[in-house]
Enzyme design. Structure first.
Site, mmCIF file in Angstrom:
data_model
loop_
_atom_site.group_PDB
_atom_site.id
_atom_site.type_symbol
_atom_site.label_atom_id
_atom_site.label_comp_id
_atom_site.label_asym_id
_atom_site.label_seq_id
_atom_site.Cartn_x
_atom_site.Cartn_y
_atom_site.Cartn_z
ATOM 1 N N TYR A 157 33.155 11.516 -23.964
ATOM 2 C CA TYR A 157 32.987 10.383 -22.889
ATOM 3 C C TYR A 157 33.924 9.313 -23.406
ATOM 4 C CZ TYR A 157 28.559 12.832 -22.348
ATOM 5 O OH TYR A 157 27.688 13.859 -22.446
ATOM 6 N N HIS A 176 12.735 16.421 -20.724
ATOM 7 C CA HIS A 176 12.640 16.322 -22.327
ATOM 8 C C HIS A 176 11.211 16.634 -22.606
ATOM 9 C CE1 HIS A 176 16.269 13.221 -21.770
ATOM 10 N NE2 HIS A 176 16.542 14.337 -21.571
ATOM 11 N N ARG A 199 30.515 16.807 -19.560
ATOM 12 C CA ARG A 199 29.443 17.510 -20.346
ATOM 13 C C ARG A 199 29.244 18.609 -19.637
ATOM 14 N NH1 ARG A 199 26.128 13.410 -19.991
ATOM 15 N NH2 ARG A 199 24.803 13.920 -18.231
ATOM 16 N N ASP A 230 0.696 -1.359 0.011
ATOM 17 C CA ASP A 230 -0.027 0.048 0.074
ATOM 18 C C ASP A 230 0.996 1.296 -0.153
ATOM 19 O OD1 ASP A 230 0.989 -0.435 2.665
ATOM 20 O OD2 ASP A 230 -0.830 0.126 3.451
ATOM 21 N N GLU A 285 24.011 20.976 -25.009
ATOM 22 C CA GLU A 285 24.737 19.957 -23.660
ATOM 23 C C GLU A 285 25.948 18.872 -24.626
ATOM 24 O OE1 GLU A 285 22.216 16.744 -21.982
ATOM 25 O OE2 GLU A 285 20.442 17.859 -22.962
ATOM 26 N N ASP A 287 24.888 16.518 -13.430
ATOM 27 C CA ASP A 287 23.874 16.690 -14.249
ATOM 28 C C ASP A 287 22.643 17.084 -13.187
ATOM 29 O OD1 ASP A 287 21.667 17.137 -15.787
ATOM 30 O OD2 ASP A 287 22.536 15.534 -17.236
ATOM 31 N N HIS A 330 25.111 11.300 -28.137
ATOM 32 C CA HIS A 330 23.740 11.800 -27.695
ATOM 33 C C HIS A 330 23.598 13.110 -28.704
ATOM 34 C CE1 HIS A 330 25.371 14.897 -25.105
ATOM 35 N NE2 HIS A 330 25.949 14.039 -24.256
ATOM 36 N N GLU A 374 26.201 21.632 -19.928
ATOM 37 C CA GLU A 374 24.901 21.801 -20.167
ATOM 38 C C GLU A 374 23.915 23.170 -19.689
ATOM 39 O OE1 GLU A 374 22.252 18.731 -18.895
ATOM 40 O OE2 GLU A 374 20.650 19.231 -20.471
ATOM 41 N N HIS A 424 17.451 19.406 -26.538
ATOM 42 C CA HIS A 424 16.168 18.841 -26.441
ATOM 43 C C HIS A 424 15.192 20.145 -25.730
ATOM 44 C CE1 HIS A 424 16.560 18.250 -21.979
ATOM 45 N NE2 HIS A 424 17.759 17.805 -22.365
ATOM 46 N N ASP A 435 17.497 22.067 -16.320
ATOM 47 C CA ASP A 435 18.662 20.821 -16.799
ATOM 48 C C ASP A 435 19.945 21.328 -17.023
ATOM 49 O OD1 ASP A 435 19.427 18.450 -17.723
ATOM 50 O OD2 ASP A 435 18.068 18.416 -19.266
ATOM 51 N N HIS A 484 23.289 7.966 -18.218
ATOM 52 C CA HIS A 484 22.462 8.440 -17.206
ATOM 53 C C HIS A 484 22.567 7.676 -15.985
ATOM 54 C CE1 HIS A 484 18.975 9.478 -20.211
ATOM 55 N NE2 HIS A 484 19.718 10.498 -20.199
HETATM 56 N N1 GLY Z 1 19.558 15.230 -17.610
HETATM 57 C C1 GLY Z 1 19.143 14.584 -18.955
HETATM 58 C C2 GLY Z 1 19.587 15.352 -20.025
HETATM 59 O O1 GLY Z 1 20.481 16.136 -20.066
HETATM 60 O O2 GLY Z 1 19.026 15.259 -21.020
HETATM 61 MN MN MN Z 2 19.482 17.677 -21.167
HETATM 62 MN MN MN Z 3 20.956 17.187 -18.015
#
Ligand code: GLY
Ligand code: MN
Ligand code: MN
Length: 434
Positions: free
Chosen positions: A384, A357, A402, A39, A380, A256, A346, A404, A350, A267, A239
């Site tokens: 890597y 996203h 990265r 529950d 971003e 991140d 990637h 971003e 986005h 983000d 991720h």
């Molecule tokens: N944190 C997910 C992205 O950067 O898209």
């Molecule tokens: Mn992002």
């Molecule tokens: Mn991100």
């Protein structure tokens, strides 16, 4: 969650949506509770489409719209249940506080739906998006069709309402942009506390905890997505959310993390050197990603497509990979052959909004969509080199970078709303000490 956007704006959104559905009926379901075990449920987050239209905060709701009516199906008041799970606005609150013209218990949706669909030419409903409702909607259509000999017309078109709604959500108005700026400011504070903790011996999870703490203390609901705190090789896992390791001397830490404020996401990624100094090859990799991000930001503005921004960032990264001796040859040819995707796997951007996203088409009429004022997106780029990567020098392995930021498209260009978080090497190093 309703404190964020004024009620008049919610009413304007509904009116715009209702105008666009014309003579049709639209069904927009909210989110349901998800069971964690027995529950105990996972924390509830309302579906962004329902929030966007009416800010209704509770589970099990369904909104129905016609040209001139907004009907909310909600959990009714129930003193017994409310003792366990909290007060409910109920059917009365839906009309008095959330702008519904009419409200009913969700349990009545099934029996009332056929009555709402008679003589309606078009049903706006996203089949499969909320599978529990599909059989109810199908049965309601069947029921209406059974009455066609009596002169009732059943809808002869079923259209996905998200085509309209997500297009609306893609363009942010000033009230939304103010919330997104606030989200970025709170994330700035979280990143500062986190950056100060990037010292050998500290753990990824305590940094995550500090991010959570600052986000909540500053009035956000928490992270907009699971925070990534990846040291060393963990930074190369896109991720990574285990956040279970200890920081070691000589590593980079990729953070991140962005908060959600009044249902709007930020983000933001920064990559920090453990113990506060960028050194050796890690510094070179960082400089390349920083340059790629600067080039991409310079390119961004109204009329430019995200694919063009991605190409600019990728070109700089590929040149960097050549400088590092990872790739050999002509940058353009290497890009076309996609040789870089082993190290940059990637996309660069986005949409960003109520969802991290966020919704909105990336292509229009088969072509990449050009940016327009009011859109919000990320830039971003990253590089890597996993610990097990065989196609690079050993000294690169276990390095992930990265960077971003969040950008608002304006008439004149782009406003980087997360720009206060340092990223130039000397500024990052000074910030970590401050
Ligand atoms: N944190 C997910 C992205 O950067 O898209
Ligand atoms: Mn992002
Ligand atoms: Mn991100």
């Amino acid at each position: 969650m309703s404190a964020g956007v004024p009620a008049e704006l919610l009413a304007e959104r509904r009116a715009a949506f209702q105008e666009r559905i014309g003579e049709g009926i639209a069904i927009v379901p909210g989110a349901r509770l998800q069971t964690r075990s027995n529950d105990v449920d996972y924390p509830f987050r309302q579906n962004s489409d329902l929030l966007y239209l009416c800010a209704w905060p509770q589970p099990e709701a369904i909104a129905v719209f016609s040209k001139d009516r907004f009907i909310l199906f909600v959990q009714p008041r129930d003193p017994g249940a409310e003792t366990w799970t909290g007060r409910r606005p109920g059917v009365e609150g839906a009309c008095e506080r959330y702008g519904a013209d009419e409200a009913h218990p969700t349990a009545e949706f099934q029996e009332r739906l056929p009555g709402l669909l008679g003589d309606v030419p078009r049903l706006f409903y996203s089949l499969g998006a909320e599978p529990r409702l599909d059989p109810i909607v199908r049965e309601a259509l069947r029921e209406v069709r059974r009455h066609t000999r009596g002169g009732v017309r059943a809808p002869n078109e079923i259209v996905d309402p998200y085509g309209i709604l997500h297009e609306m959500r893609l363009y942010k108005d000033p009230a939304e942009l103010a919330l997104m700026r606030r989200a970025a400011e709170i994330s700035y504070e979280g990143h500062h506390e986190a950056a100060r903790l990037c010292r050998s011996g500290n753990t990824e999870y305590e940094i995550e905890a500090v991010l959570d703490w600052v986000f909540r203390k500053r009035g956000s609901t928490g992270p907009a997505y699971p925070s990534i705190v990846g040291s060393g090789d963990n930074a190369t896992i896109l991720h990574y959310t285990e956040n279970g390791d200890t920081l070691r001397e000589g590593q980079l830490v990729l953070i991140d993390a962005g908060c959600e404020y009044e249902a709007y996401a930020s983000d933001i990624t920064r990559t920090y050197p453990v113990d506060g100094r960028f050194e050796g090859i890690a510094r070179d990799v960082y400089e390349i990603v920083l340059r790629a991000q600067a080039d991409a930001i310079e390119k961004a503005g109204p009329g430019v497509a995200l694919t063009e921004i991605h190409d600019v960032a990728t070109r700089t990264l590929v040149r960097g990979l050549i400088e590092l001796g990872v790739l050999e040859g002509d940058a353009q040819e290497l890009m076309e052959q996609e040789n870089h995707t082993r190290f940059y796997m990637h996309r660069t951007s986005h949409w960003l909004g109520m969802d991290v996203h966020d919704v909105g088409e990336y292509h229009v009429e088969g072509k990449p969509r050009a940016l327009e004022p009011g859109m919000v997106f990320t830039i971003e780029p990253g590089l890597y080199f996993g610990a097990e990567e065989s196609k690079c020098a050993e000294k690169l392995r276990g390095i992930g970078v990265r960077i971003e930021d969040d950008l608002v498209v304006t008439e004149a260009g782009c406003d980087v709303i997360s720009k206060n978080i340092p990223k130039r090497i000397d500024e990052v190093e000074a910030w970590m000490r401050s």
